[in-house]
Design a protein around this motif. Structure first.
Motif, mmCIF file in Angstrom:
data_model
loop_
_atom_site.group_PDB
_atom_site.id
_atom_site.type_symbol
_atom_site.label_atom_id
_atom_site.label_comp_id
_atom_site.label_asym_id
_atom_site.label_seq_id
_atom_site.Cartn_x
_atom_site.Cartn_y
_atom_site.Cartn_z
ATOM 1 N N UNK A 136 -11.829 3.077 0.601
ATOM 2 C CA UNK A 136 -10.405 2.942 0.207
ATOM 3 C C UNK A 136 -9.735 4.317 0.234
ATOM 4 N N UNK B 207 0.877 -1.173 0.000
ATOM 5 C CA UNK B 207 0.000 0.000 0.000
ATOM 6 C C UNK B 207 0.905 1.210 0.000
ATOM 7 N N UNK C 206 -7.216 -6.719 1.815
ATOM 8 C CA UNK C 206 -8.222 -6.137 2.695
ATOM 9 C C UNK C 206 -8.388 -4.698 2.245
ATOM 10 N N UNK C 207 -9.567 -4.135 2.517
ATOM 11 C CA UNK C 207 -9.791 -2.730 2.173
ATOM 12 C C UNK C 207 -10.916 -2.186 3.033
ATOM 13 N N UNK D 129 -5.164 3.315 -2.077
ATOM 14 C CA UNK D 129 -4.419 2.076 -2.304
ATOM 15 C C UNK D 129 -4.652 1.116 -1.145
ATOM 16 N N UNK D 130 -5.407 0.056 -1.414
ATOM 17 C CA UNK D 130 -5.646 -0.983 -0.417
ATOM 18 C C UNK D 130 -4.381 -1.821 -0.250
ATOM 19 N N UNK D 131 -4.473 -2.936 0.453
ATOM 20 C CA UNK D 131 -3.342 -3.866 0.479
ATOM 21 C C UNK D 131 -3.393 -4.665 -0.826
#
Lengths: 308, 308, 308, 308
Positions: free
Chosen positions: D207, D98, D202-203, D211-213
């Motif tokens: 968001x 991220x 995960x998010x 940028x999520x993972x």
């Protein structure tokens, strides 16, 4: 400096999406002039007042575009310079068309401003358009104030529907894109790939019902290339002012884009300090609402040349 | 037809909220003229270029308003008619003030368009303002184009901050509210309770940094009452056009309000069919971006009188 | 710790605007409990399914609020702490009301999202509400999930309509403001001046038609004061999460407010680095759409306590 | 019912735009299962915490998509049915990424919400991702809650950037598009031309930093075709609820689209009266904020199956 004729015959199939996937219909050189036979936004399919737009026209096959025109020497990072020399109506009378299209317009529910209302009525109006005026009805006559509704260079890899304005130009419906003006468009692929169409005989600010007086034309432009002038958004210039053009939703984002880009332009090309430009525009900035009906709204922000 | 003088002394405390809870400072009759001593939007607290707006001015005590003025005979459902006769700058030079205020403006993060950025710099600019021009710097001179930034009638039971425009008028920052124009405001309480202030010496479309050339003035208006003309939103008229004024967020809602109200006005007062009005405005409508910085954005939508 | 009863009789006239201009109906001390007899949002005027909301209710006299309640010791810059202990329906059956109100709702033209459509139909639905369930019709039963739709402290000088949510709280229509939760509201005037009302028996996210199952209640709250905790926007806490609440238009601004305030809260009270908080919320942030129908839209942004 | 393996090798070049101009990499039949080797949104170019996203990744070459997958028998007017069976992380640790990207995110100035601020800092975070958890830091562990961030069928003639969600699906970043769910996408060209990628470990809702993972995966889906079920917007179904998905700006338009489409769905497939559906959703509708960072924002509106 050659003059090219992009007739209906040379054009062949018109385009309804603007991108790098169509073969050029013309190759020109910087400085060349092109006379373009544009179609109206409905490609002439709305023949008379009894037509129903929802049946005559099948989305996404609307807003036919001429092009793409390949401009020699234009490379990514340059700007395409398009001077609009003249727009002349063509075709049999009544050659002007306006109408109400279901779920399209500025004060109606639409596909994206989705609501539970039934659509507004479909109404078609055909009007006579000459080189000087538009005969609206027995009482009202409008002046002929033509401009190019849709003009674009190609995105790098996307292909964007001809109804949508964006940072590639597109369906800005901005009345300042008229004879006498020069529009600057970002070059994102070799040859720039210029598309244009959708000339309006006249249009009010915002184009509120969504359909100006659409008409087929002979539109004459001259193209040039300004090397290494990377543009984020289209810009425009005429005798009186310079203008940056933003297209986005919500509408304030279109205004933000336009004013922020104009600050940037004043700094890079006219020697302004950033905050000074911001303060000056607060006092003498000019804003024009192009459209409030397309997938993005368009606002141009300008400043008179006397203040530069 | 009497002339009243709403001097600073008569006014006493200025108001920072517009509602029915303040006692009238003046009672006038339809047809009367009023000369108003307006303060600038900072009440003169930004004395020179070294001032810091965030310290000199304590929100919500900004944008001081004269009034309320009680207009005899005005009742709920009427319209208050305010003709703007003249605006003349007053006070010692340099009497014009513009500045950057932290988290306020059109291309900055704000309290509501909340972001994680640090604020833009605080910059103050004091300028000389005469009855003809504004001396911006050694190089640039702007014409004096004064107008009333904030003008309101009282809401029925709410009291709305002087920075906010809405259907009561308020901080529209619309340059068309200038000498020669007549503005129509909805009457929602007995006596209408007129407030005004915040005159600008000049302002660009959108007032992009949020602060025009603010200045104290003598503003002369004449008031009248149009009985039983219930208005949803403010309207305006001058020699050239009529205009409906919408204030809302997002900005497209301001435009929708303005055009929808103008359609309504053309139908009720000028004999247009609803759809005909919609189609005509699409071709010849005029849109003006007042502000893109206040709690609501303001757009005026108009049509030239020759088309009515 | 006293218990006060704010009955209809003690309340007398309910309020439709939230500000500092009304006299307190009750004075309480930090730690006190108050049992409030709230009215439904229509003040019981929609008696049965044949009523027409547009006739039964006259704007702005909607969404009646109890209060103001003066909390001893609360001063500008403090936070008012309101723990919601219970909400119990009261009044004769069918005591739940929902309906379609012309030009009000999330997927209809409204006064501000102005369009040329005729309004949607007016439909009224009366339902039985008990302490456990809502009998929607023969087929459907909804659980009783009550919360306070409107809860506010007074603005400093403005008075804001009871339909509008903002940084004072107001008509947030956020289902998390329910028994077991504690809401924190900014104190802007001495005594805080708490208003509340508009309890919903159940409501979906966004309250899409604009009218939840409105009902009169006995609502029990306990109030406290957290000294010198200046809040820009309301905040909330329960066993599972903390939440910041933004109300604005367009809706993204409500979300921006909520998340930006939550970052600020995590930094000031939970020891997070600013950018760390931003990154963590990106992965585990919780967003709740309160309303998409009121003059401002409301979104709550939260984070589970296990991550704090 | 065959199982296909869309490995990196079979895929070859990934795609950054979603349209009908790319050759299918796979042909499958209704009922077939496909195991897809997705890349992370940066195509693995953000190798460690010292990388600068603005240099490592060159727009528009972001968010690489697998596909297009040609589904036999899918024709314009059908719906493509995609059941998400499983998502499993792949690649060397730390395989989660991220970061903060300049001018991208929910509480920062962006290219379209253009402002005069300098960008927020560029920060990169690499994290270990297993099939059960994400090790954020020494203190915090997040559960592994994988979903497909971007999934689309091809537009008819446009090609839309992989960062943009719309009525073709696209970069919706909606956590409900997870194992166990079935998503329905409109078929607009022969074979549907399915693209997917951008899986998130995960998010959070919205968001918020953009940028999520992000992580590379083996994603297993099964495809089917529902004949003659023309969809305007994507829909989703799982054990608990059905959901319509809108993507637009401003955010309220995403919510309007979602709820209006859900009303339509309840009427056409579940026997509801239109106004009844509207009233029921007001009480028990579920809204999920997918993203508040992409060129369009995404909201899903749903209803629990027990109420259908």
């Amino acid at each position: 400096m050659a003059t090219h004729y992009l007739t209906e015959e040379v054009q062949g199939r018109y385009h309804y999406t603007v991108g790098p996937y169509a073969a050029p219909v013309l190759r020109v050189r910087p400085g060349d002039r092109i006379v373009v036979e544009t179609q109206d936004a409905f490609e002439g399919k709305i023949a008379d007042a009894t037509a129903r737009p929802s049946q005559a026209v099948q989305y996404p096959f609307v807003n036919p575009q001429n092009g793409p025109i390949y401009v020699e020497g234009a490379s990514r990072g340059d700007a395409l310079v398009v001077r609009i020399e003249s727009i002349v109506p063509r075709g049999p009378q009544p050659r002007g068309t306006t109408c109400l299209v279901p779920y399209f317009g500025g004060t109606t529910a639409t596909e994206t401003t989705a609501m539970l209302h039934e659509p507004l009525p479909e109404i078609v109006r055909k009007v006579e358009v000459t080189e000087t005026r538009i005969r609206w009805n027995d009482r009202l006559t409008f002046p002929y104030r033509p401009f190019i509704g849709t003009i674009s260079t190609s995105p790098q890899i996307d292909s964007i529907g001809a109804l949508t304005p964006g940072n590639h130009g597109g369906n800005m419906d901005l009345p300042d894109v008229c004879p006498g003006a020069t529009i600057y468009l970002p070059v994102r692929v070799d040859g720039a790939l210029l598309y244009l169409g959708d000339c309006h005989a006249i249009q009010g600010d915002g184009e509120v019902c969504g359909v100006a007086v659409e008409h087929p034309t002979h539109t004459t432009i001259a193209v040039d290339v300004r090397k290494e002038w990377p543009l984020s958004w289209p810009r425009l210039e005429n005798d009186r002012f310079i203008m940056s053009i933003g297209s986005a939703r919500p509408m304030e984002d279109a205004a933000r884009i336009a004013y922020a880009d104009l600050v940037k332009w004043m700094v890079s090309d006219y020697g302004f300090d950033k905050w000074e430009a911001y303060l000056v525009l607060t006092q003498v900035g000019l804003a024009r609402l192009g459209n409030m009906v397309d997938p993005n709204y368009t606002i141009g922000a300008g400043i008179a040349k006397e203040y530069l």
